[in-house]
Design an enzyme around this catalytic site. Sequence first.
Site, PDB file in Angstrom:
ATOM      1  CE1 TYR A 251      -4.148  -1.854   0.572  1.00 25.10           C
ATOM      2  CE2 TYR A 251      -2.684  -3.281   1.825  1.00 25.10           C
ATOM      3  CZ  TYR A 251      -3.890  -3.061   1.187  1.00 25.10           C
ATOM      4  OH  TYR A 251      -4.838  -4.059   1.160  1.00 25.10           O
ATOM      5  CB  SER A 252       0.749   4.384  -1.980  1.00 22.49           C
ATOM      6  OG  SER A 252       1.002   3.808  -3.237  1.00 22.49           O
ATOM      7  CB  CYS A 433      -0.397   7.052  -8.056  1.00 26.30           C
ATOM      8  SG  CYS A 433      -0.497   5.686  -6.863  1.00 26.30           S
ATOM      9  CD  GLU A 473       3.601   2.553  -6.350  1.00 31.75           C
ATOM     10  OE1 GLU A 473       4.723   2.075  -6.126  1.00 31.75           O
ATOM     11  OE2 GLU A 473       2.958   3.201  -5.503  1.00 31.75           O
ATOM     12  CE1 TYR A 475      -5.104   1.002  -6.909  1.00 32.31           C
ATOM     13  CE2 TYR A 475      -3.016   2.184  -6.812  1.00 32.31           C
ATOM     14  CZ  TYR A 475      -4.375   2.151  -6.621  1.00 32.31           C
ATOM     15  OH  TYR A 475      -5.025   3.242  -6.109  1.00 32.31           O
TER      16      TYR A 475
END
Length: 475
Positions: A251-252, A433, A473, A475
């Site tokens: 997790y960021s 992101c 980044e 996901y």
Amino acid sequence: MYNQGAVEGAASIESGSRVFVYEVIGLRQGEETDQTNYPIRKSGSVFIRVPYNRMNQEMRRITRLGGKIVGIEPLKVLALVNGKVELATADVTVSTEVKAVELAIADVTVSTEVKAVELAIADVTVSTEVKAEVNVKNEAHGKATPVSNTSEAKGFAKTPGKEKKGNTMTQAKAKKDAHIDVPVNIYRPNAPFIGKCISNETLVKEGGIGIVQHLKFDLSAGNLRYLEGQSIGIIPPGVDKNGKPEKLRLYSIASTRHGDNLDDKTISLCVRQLEYKHPETGETVYGVCSSYLTKIKPGDDVKITGPVGKEMLLPEDPEANVIMLATGTGIAPMRTYLWRMFKDAERAANPEYHFKGFSWLLFGVPTSPNILYQEELEAMQAKYPQNFRLTYAISREQNNTAGGRMYIQDRVAEHADELWQLIKNEKTHTYICGLRGMEEGIDAALSAAAAKEGVVWSDYQKEMKKAHRWHVETY
């Protein structure tokens, strides 16, 4: 995120066994889960335990799944809990300099970019850049591996001037001329930090979609350090469907290095409960770790690993320009940047860094109640209008020029000429992101703007990546 692989079940960890840990990047999901929208980060490593007699087989499996082995270590060299060390197994000798992993077993040879790890299977000898000899014996849990100026434990910390490739959970190379003292893997999956939940606050307002929580954890019992743009791993309790311990998810981080309390003792996350339809059964599936985190209570323990990542770090130049393109919980790293730039107490804590450049956040959400951290964002924009611009793309409330829903790529297209002029500035860094797939629309919009000046966007983008000005980044 983390996906260990079935081979773990075959790995015996009893005393005297010869078991090794592969650190793998780029490992895709299985054929079934490839067809789902389950968010798996591009960045990050998978740690797979492998018994000696299955090493060849597992290397072939990893290659077949698109993975790349970047590290191999004997299991049980170190076991850490909250900074305490348990040393076990046989004598382990660590010496020389790592420049590549070269492992010859039978007729299979694997090479990577890690600068040279020579692994002698028979007597368990690992060569790394540590240049120190460690004889491993049983000890009680103590403190995390110390790192001095003359010795460096692989993956646990970095000594200035000794930056290496392939040795961390990242999706891109680290900068060569900056960020040389980035904390990485202070806590490993087999030895996580045990923190405590301080608070769990709801971020989605009434009428919004889904569950998104802001979580704050106490770090005072350990030595976990991190920087803006990094991630941590969370290991949920319990076992998976195969009866194995649950694997970590990345997790960021959503707080600056000083934490939300600015006392260097906390870390925060922005977590959405994952919910999707199973592609075969049609049943609703809830994410294991995200459900655990969104329901965690103050005082509960949580297993934390990391930190990891160098791809999303901010430039150190306070006069840099920063473009931020985020969807949903992709706002987490952007929040850390903006706090560092504009929060008064944070600025006071960083006298060496006072942001003087220009930052622009384009934030995509489905509805207005889903604008995460809205009050914070708008307060910073109001106080620093010359340095911070805030633009929303609210898909279910706004329309694009074609009359369809307004997504972040539509906002980028709307402002493409302005963004392109900003991107051309060598001081500008762009950060993306959020959900995987958003990049394609962003590239299309910027391609059109660049083409007006006879520039091929894909070529220009490659040069930005080489210059470490384009950071992604998803996901």
